[in-house]
Design a protein around this motif. Structure first.
Motif, PDB file in Angstrom:
ATOM      1  N   ASP A 192       4.712 -45.649  32.813  1.00 37.70           N
ATOM      2  CA  ASP A 192       4.028 -46.014  34.059  1.00 37.70           C
ATOM      3  C   ASP A 192       4.989 -46.135  35.243  1.00 37.70           C
ATOM      4  O   ASP A 192       4.578 -46.436  36.356  1.00 37.70           O
ATOM      5  N   SER A 193       6.271 -45.943  34.976  1.00 38.14           N
ATOM      6  CA  SER A 193       7.249 -46.136  36.047  1.00 38.14           C
ATOM      7  C   SER A 193       7.207 -44.970  37.020  1.00 38.14           C
ATOM      8  O   SER A 193       7.302 -43.817  36.624  1.00 38.14           O
ATOM      9  N   HIS A 194       7.030 -45.294  38.297  1.00 39.42           N
ATOM     10  CA  HIS A 194       7.006 -44.240  39.309  1.00 39.42           C
ATOM     11  C   HIS A 194       8.180 -44.373  40.259  1.00 39.42           C
ATOM     12  O   HIS A 194       8.237 -43.695  41.271  1.00 39.42           O
ATOM     13  N   ASN A 195       9.093 -45.274  39.947  1.00 36.12           N
ATOM     14  CA  ASN A 195      10.220 -45.473  40.837  1.00 36.12           C
ATOM     15  C   ASN A 195      11.150 -44.263  40.761  1.00 36.12           C
ATOM     16  O   ASN A 195      11.641 -43.921  39.692  1.00 36.12           O
ATOM     17  N   PRO A 196      11.369 -43.594  41.896  1.00 38.36           N
ATOM     18  CA  PRO A 196      12.204 -42.373  41.855  1.00 38.36           C
ATOM     19  C   PRO A 196      13.644 -42.683  41.426  1.00 38.36           C
ATOM     20  O   PRO A 196      14.363 -41.773  41.027  1.00 38.36           O
ATOM     21  N   TRP A 208      23.344 -45.335  40.138  1.00 39.78           N
ATOM     22  CA  TRP A 208      22.176 -45.428  39.271  1.00 39.78           C
ATOM     23  C   TRP A 208      22.645 -46.026  37.954  1.00 39.78           C
ATOM     24  O   TRP A 208      23.451 -45.420  37.241  1.00 39.78           O
ATOM     25  N   MET A 209      22.175 -47.209  37.655  1.00 35.50           N
ATOM     26  CA  MET A 209      22.732 -48.009  36.564  1.00 35.50           C
ATOM     27  C   MET A 209      21.629 -48.363  35.576  1.00 35.50           C
ATOM     28  O   MET A 209      20.464 -48.488  35.944  1.00 35.50           O
ATOM     29  N   ILE A 210      22.012 -48.512  34.308  1.00 33.43           N
ATOM     30  CA  ILE A 210      21.066 -49.067  33.342  1.00 33.43           C
ATOM     31  C   ILE A 210      21.583 -50.397  32.821  1.00 33.43           C
ATOM     32  O   ILE A 210      22.793 -50.645  32.793  1.00 33.43           O
ATOM     33  N   ALA A 211      20.650 -51.236  32.420  1.00 34.28           N
ATOM     34  CA  ALA A 211      20.986 -52.501  31.773  1.00 34.28           C
ATOM     35  C   ALA A 211      20.197 -52.543  30.474  1.00 34.28           C
ATOM     36  O   ALA A 211      18.992 -52.269  30.463  1.00 34.28           O
ATOM     37  N   VAL A 212      20.878 -52.820  29.395  1.00 33.70           N
ATOM     38  CA  VAL A 212      20.236 -52.922  28.091  1.00 33.70           C
ATOM     39  C   VAL A 212      21.151 -53.798  27.252  1.00 33.70           C
ATOM     40  O   VAL A 212      22.343 -53.928  27.551  1.00 33.70           O
ATOM     41  N   GLU A 262      11.686 -52.364  34.389  1.00 33.59           N
ATOM     42  CA  GLU A 262      11.634 -52.449  35.844  1.00 33.59           C
ATOM     43  C   GLU A 262      12.880 -51.830  36.459  1.00 33.59           C
ATOM     44  O   GLU A 262      13.953 -51.846  35.860  1.00 33.59           O
ATOM     45  N   THR A 263      12.717 -51.269  37.653  1.00 35.16           N
ATOM     46  CA  THR A 263      13.861 -50.745  38.406  1.00 35.16           C
ATOM     47  C   THR A 263      13.929 -51.487  39.728  1.00 35.16           C
ATOM     48  O   THR A 263      12.908 -51.621  40.412  1.00 35.16           O
ATOM     49  N   LYS A 264      15.098 -52.019  40.059  1.00 35.14           N
ATOM     50  CA  LYS A 264      15.271 -52.669  41.358  1.00 35.14           C
ATOM     51  C   LYS A 264      16.478 -52.070  42.059  1.00 35.14           C
ATOM     52  O   LYS A 264      17.431 -51.634  41.401  1.00 35.14           O
ATOM     53  N   SER A 265      16.410 -52.070  43.374  1.00 32.43           N
ATOM     54  CA  SER A 265      17.532 -51.574  44.158  1.00 32.43           C
ATOM     55  C   SER A 265      18.077 -52.714  44.998  1.00 32.43           C
ATOM     56  O   SER A 265      17.308 -53.513  45.519  1.00 32.43           O
TER      57      SER A 265
END
Lengths: 221, 629
Positions: free
Chosen positions: B512-516, B537-541, B590-593
């Motif tokens: 459902d993520s539409h964040n470019p 562009w970073m990931i957290a896991v 979630e993606t945040k900038s």
């Protein structure tokens, strides 16, 4: 000695009666659910996973609970002990298992069509070998996952084999591993083959084809 | 300076108010727990109360309670009947706990403000009943209104509306979530920023009431219309339902329309024996704006009362009224509470419609007809001292909070309009809320009394004292006190909704993520530089960031887009950069900038602030800011 061989070959040449053939056809149908239902289920429980993590092994794919995320979660947890990621692509079984099952449908139908005990026995034993091999390859896969741990992993664990059948405590997880619906149907397949053989145990060996013997039998009734 | 002669009733009221205060202040120690009848005040039958409020470990509450957080700017979420605080929804104030106001999107939404004054939450309705989609809340300080999506309990929109000053009469919603109210409590010259001295209050200062349109699909709010009204203080509001559907109501005080320097508004605004309820037909207002009748002021279409004849009226109401509460299920009765009059006044909207038809006016104020009081009034119920707000139980009774008396009166919304029970509360109740008590179908089991004072009811925490919320059982004939809960400042109003009406998501689904700027694997991790702008562009896991080193030059503008690639419930990750004064929290999926200027050279660790895993402590990296030569 010769007597024994004769008895065996006589048995193999026994014709299958109609009931047996019907039962074999039903047995063949029992293979079909194995394409749609999981064959094996592993459940992982711990205090902070009160709803459990579920992994389902199908004949051709992996699935897991929480819309597939449980497998992701299992992999995230496993990375701490240096276990390789469990990914579908690594399971070569998924390439040949469905084909093998399909072949077993034909092998069993072949017994129903030809109508001899020998063909039925072929189907029965071939399937037993197949079942045993499948279990071994699955067990070996579990062994491999549990024994090829990255030595640089954050958490050092003695190599282990996750349970193939039954229960095992692995770290904080209580792990259960059991056959699932598809396998129960395959088990039913085996039982039905035995039933089919049992139903024709007293058929007379004739030089005729089985149809003739059937006709004969019907007449006598 | 004008000095008015005090009326007899004013003197009487001063005495009563003072008397009430003195009683609380002077006798609190000895008598706090003893009422007139010798019965203990503010106590309950322990066994009964415990059984009714105890929610065993692992069990869930029956209701959500959404309290406004007042000048904290937030909304608090609690469960009823346990009254346990479950969560805080940041709305008008940055909240490092969830990273609200630090990432680009929420920061932009706050519009540079550090706080708001959240007063009156409103739940979206369908056919007059809660549908569990959205929660709205006003900012009393900055003329704003916010929408929270109840799918994820996050603030999605803050709308600042021109010309509105001190938006108190908000947010009150129509039965099908068509419109929600805003209004000016503290009149000023408009547009905001215009200058006129208080000497010119009566002429230059303006009141505004507004209807905010809500998109039925996505809940997006936009300004529908404004009506310019006399410079009174538009206080509280409500939307009509059924019989009164189509109308908004606002109480107002200071119909004296003056602000005399040094004369104290509390005195000057308390001179007239009656002030008003303003009634505006929102459908007619909508039509008038569509017909182009609005005059554009600061980008807002502002209607004059004469633009909407037949759609705007005053109803006289004693005295300096506060709450106006439409009675379910019929919406026929509209109850106004005269803060300085010991009565709740019941208006009959059918009579009001008849009076409108007959042009039965007792006065006209600034082109707004004043309906004849005796023609529209159904009953004056002697509820007690300092009545403020009224709620309902669906069984034919109303509950009115009595601030001065520190009590709640239960009274019959029918003949003989009598008070049938009263319960003391600790202390000085403002709003009160019954379970779904303003919908067309109130549940009539629980009521929460939102009290302004709580002294002596909890372990002392020094002079700054929390507010109290008392749970009261209203299922029987007599109201019974069940539980005291305490909150940070400062719940004004609250709404209570049956738990099964809200179905929140558990994680943000990857699909459902539409964040470019969302990325989902190690392979997509990247750092790009364009001139003096560095984008990451970073990931957290669990339990790492990738990349875990970010190299920039002093003075660069840095944008970090960070995706929490977890899909497991409750696996949140934080992202804080030490000494850079920022902390965001990213929910699963979630993606945040976050954008900042790398103005401090040196080596600055960044780390996960939201405890995530056994190796949470190791979840860190470095921001390397190379100094300028």
């Amino acid at each position: 000695m010769k007597k024994m061989f004769d008895a065996i070959s006589n048995f193999f040449n026994l014709p299958l009666n109609l009931q047996s053939r019907i039962v074999i056809v039903i047995a063949a149908i029992f293979i079909i659910p194995a394409f749609f239902f999981p064959l094996w289920n592993m459940e992982f429980w711990s205090t902070q996973y009160p709803e459990g993590l579920d992994m389902y092994i199908y004949s051709y794919r992996l699935d897991s609970g929480d819309d597939g995320n449980d497998l992701n979660e299992i992999n995230i947890l496993n990375h701490y002990i240096g276990m390789a990621e469990i990914v579908e692509e690594d399971f070569t079984e998924f390439k040949w298992l469905p084909l093998a099952l399909l072949i077993f449908i034909f092998i069993s139908l072949r017994a129903a069509v030809f109508g001899t005990m020998g063909k039925l026995v072929d189907a029965f034993f071939l399937f037993l070998y197949f079942g045993a091999y499948s279990l071994w390859t699955f067990g070996y896969r579990l062994y491999s996952y549990g024994h090829n741990l990255d030595p640089r992993a954050a958490v050092n664990l003695e190599p282990f084999t996750p349970p193939l059948f039954g229960f095992k405590q692995v770290g904080q997880f209580r792990v259960w591993s059991y056959p699932d619906t598809g396998t129960y149907f395959l088990f039913g397949f085996v039982i039905l083959l035995l039933v089919a053989a049992w139903l024709s145990r007293n058929e007379q060996k004739t030089s005729d084809d089985s149809h003739a013997s059937l006709k004969q039998k019907n007449k006598t009734e | 300076m004008k000095i008015r002669r005090m009326s007899n009733s004013y003197l009487l009221w001063t005495m009563l108010v003072l008397g009430g205060t003195l009683f609380i202040g002077g006798c609190a120690k000895e008598k706090a727990s003893r009422g007139r009848t010798g019965v203990e005040v503010g106590r309950s039958d322990i066994m009964d109360a415990a059984l009714k409020t105890y929610v065993a470990p692992g069990d869930m509450d029956e209701y959500y309670l959404f309290y406004s957080g007042g000048h904290s700017g937030q909304i608090y979420v609690a469960g009823v009947p346990s009254m346990r605080h479950i969560s805080t929804i940041p709305v008008f104030t940055p909240y490092p706990g969830t990273g609200y106001g630090f990432d680009d999107e929420s920061k932009a939404m706050l519009g540079g403000f550090k706080w708001g004054d959240s007063h009156h939450p409103a739940l979206s309705e369908t056919n007059g009943d809660y549908d569990g989609r959205w929660l709205f809340i006003n900012d009393n300080a900055q003329g704003r209104i916010a929408r929270i999506d109840l799918k994820d309990f996050k603030t999605k929109q803050i709308l600042k509306v021109p010309n509105i000053s001190a938006n108190h009469g908000s947010s009150f919603i129509t039965p099908n979530t068509e419109y929600i109210t805003m209004s000016t409590r503290m009149s000023v010259p408009i547009p905001l920023g215009s200058y006129a001295d208080v000497d010119e209050y009566a002429e230059k200062y303006k009141g505004i009431v507004a209807g905010i349109k809500i998109d039925p699909e996505d809940g997006n709010m936009s300004l529908g219309w404004e009506v310019l009204v006399p410079p009174f203080n538009y206080d509280l509001g409500d939307a009509g339902k059924n019989v009164s559907d189509g109308w908004f109501f606002w109480t107002c005080y200071n119909s004296e329309r003056e602000f005399i320097e040094g004369a104290k508004l509390e005195v000057t605004a308390s001179q007239r024996d009656k002030d008003f309820i303003l009634a505006v037909n929102w459908r007619e207002a909508e039509k008038a704006v569509k017909a182009g009748k609005g005059k554009m002021i600061d980008g807002a279409p502002v209607l004059m009362p004469k633009d909407i004849p037949g759609a705007i009226y005053f109803m006289p109401l004693a005295k300096s009224p506060h709450g106006v509460d439409v009675a379910p299920p019929s919406g026929k009765y509209i109850v106004g509470s005269g803060k300085l009059s010991p009565t709740a006044t019941v208006f009959n909207w059918e009579k009001a419609l008849a009076a409108i038809k007959a042009k039965d006016y007792e006065d006209v104020v600034d082109d707004i007809p004043v309906l004849t009081y005796t023609s529209i009034m159904e009953a004056e119920v002697p509820v007690g001292l300092g009545p403020l707000h009224t709620q309902y139980d669906g069984k034919g009774f109303a509950y009115t909070s009595l601030f001065v008396e520190s009590a709640i009166a239960k009274w019959r919304v029918s003949e003989p309009w009598d008070v049938v029970d009263k319960i003391p509360v600790a202390y000085n109740v403002g709003h009160l809320v019954t379970a779904e008590g303003k919908t067309v179908d109130p549940d009539g089991n629980y009521m929460v009394s939102l009290n302004k004072l709580s002294k002596g009811r909890h372990l002392s925490v020094g002079p700054s004292i929390p507010e109290s919320a008392q749970l009261i059982d209203i299922s029987g004939e007599k109201m019974k006190l069940l539980y005291d809960a305490f909150t940070e400042p400062e719940p004004h109003y609250a709404v209570m909704i049956k738990a099964d009406k809200i179905n929140p998501i558990e994680v943000y689904k990857k699909e459902d993520s539409h964040n470019p700027n969302a990325i989902w694997s190690d392979d997509e991790v990247r750092v790009e530089r364009k001139g003096k702008k560095v984008e990451v562009w970073m990931i957290a896991v669990r339990s790492f960031f990738a990349p875990d080193v970010v190299r920039v030059n002093e003075g660069d503008e840095v944008v970090v887009h960070i995706t929490n690639i977890e899909q497991t419930r409750d696996e949140l990750h934080g992202f804080a950069i030490n000494d850079y004064d920022l902390n965001i929290v990213i929910d699963p999926g979630e993606t945040k900038s976050v954008t900042f200027k790398a103005d401090k050279p040196g080596v600055w660790p960044f780390y996960c602030t939201n405890f995530c895993s056994a190796l949470h402590q190791e979840m860190q990296g470095y921001l390397l800011v190379k100094p300028k030569k």
